[in-house]
Design a protein around this motif. Structure first.
Motif, PDB file in Angstrom:
ATOM      1  N   GLY A   7       0.616  -1.456  -0.064  1.00 59.78           N
ATOM      2  CA  GLY A   7       0.030   0.103   0.078  1.00 59.78           C
ATOM      3  C   GLY A   7       0.964   1.394  -0.110  1.00 59.78           C
ATOM      4  N   ARG A  18      -3.517   4.258   2.687  1.00 56.71           N
ATOM      5  CA  ARG A  18      -3.897   3.144   3.535  1.00 56.71           C
ATOM      6  C   ARG A  18      -2.946   2.046   3.405  1.00 56.71           C
ATOM      7  N   SER A  20      -1.762  -1.782   4.139  1.00 52.04           N
ATOM      8  CA  SER A  20      -2.053  -3.065   4.621  1.00 52.04           C
ATOM      9  C   SER A  20      -0.996  -4.033   5.002  1.00 52.04           C
ATOM     10  N   TYR A  79      -4.120  -2.882   9.403  1.00 54.49           N
ATOM     11  CA  TYR A  79      -4.105  -1.709   8.292  1.00 54.49           C
ATOM     12  C   TYR A  79      -3.710  -0.352   9.121  1.00 54.49           C
ATOM     13  N   GLN A  81      -4.320   3.519   8.140  1.00 52.39           N
ATOM     14  CA  GLN A  81      -5.022   4.526   7.606  1.00 52.39           C
ATOM     15  C   GLN A  81      -4.181   5.783   7.965  1.00 52.39           C
ATOM     16  N   CYS A  95       5.401  -3.510   9.003  1.00 53.19           N
ATOM     17  CA  CYS A  95       4.536  -4.214   9.869  1.00 53.19           C
ATOM     18  C   CYS A  95       5.181  -5.175  10.778  1.00 53.19           C
TER      19      CYS A  95
END
Length: 124
Positions: A7, A18, A20, A79, A81, A95
């Motif tokens: 993303g 956003r 992911s 996620y 945002q 992540c």
């Protein structure tokens, strides 16, 4: 546990993006997940994180009110945002995950599992 972030991209200041993260591998139940970022020449910086349940996101002061962490436990997706982005948000976003929750959730050393990172570039 494998993490696949996606993303990232180029966005103008004030815009939105956003991110992911797909989590796979061992059962993801009771894994805390979050996001870190690293800008060129800087150390990795905490962005947001939450325990598996209940989902109560914690945020870095620098993104509070602009970024929103969310998680779909049924889909093993996490996620981020990003709204009202600023040039200083430019970084590689990672992540992360760990088993259980740590009170030192903002420390990168607390997370065993890291995704490959996705580049976010904010132009002024």
């Amino acid at each position: 546990v494998q993490l696949q972030a996606s993303g990232g991209g180029l966005v103008q200041a004030g815009g939105s993006l956003r991110l992911s993260c797909a989590q796979s591998g061992r059962s993801s139940s009771d894994y805390s997940t979050g996001w870190f970022r690293q800008a060129p020449g800087k150390e990795r910086e905490f962005v947001a994180a939450s325990r598996w349940s209940p989902i109560v996101p914690r945020y870095a002061d620098s993104v509070k009110g602009r970024f929103t962490f969310s998680r779909d436990n049924a889909k093993n997706m996490v996620y981020l945002q990003m709204d009202n982005v600023k040039p200083e948000d430019t970084a590689v976003y990672y992540c992360v995950a760990r088993y259980g929750w740590s009170v030192a959730y903002s420390s990168p050393q607390q997370y065993v599992f890291w995704g490959q990172g996705t580049q976010v570039t904010v132009s002024s």
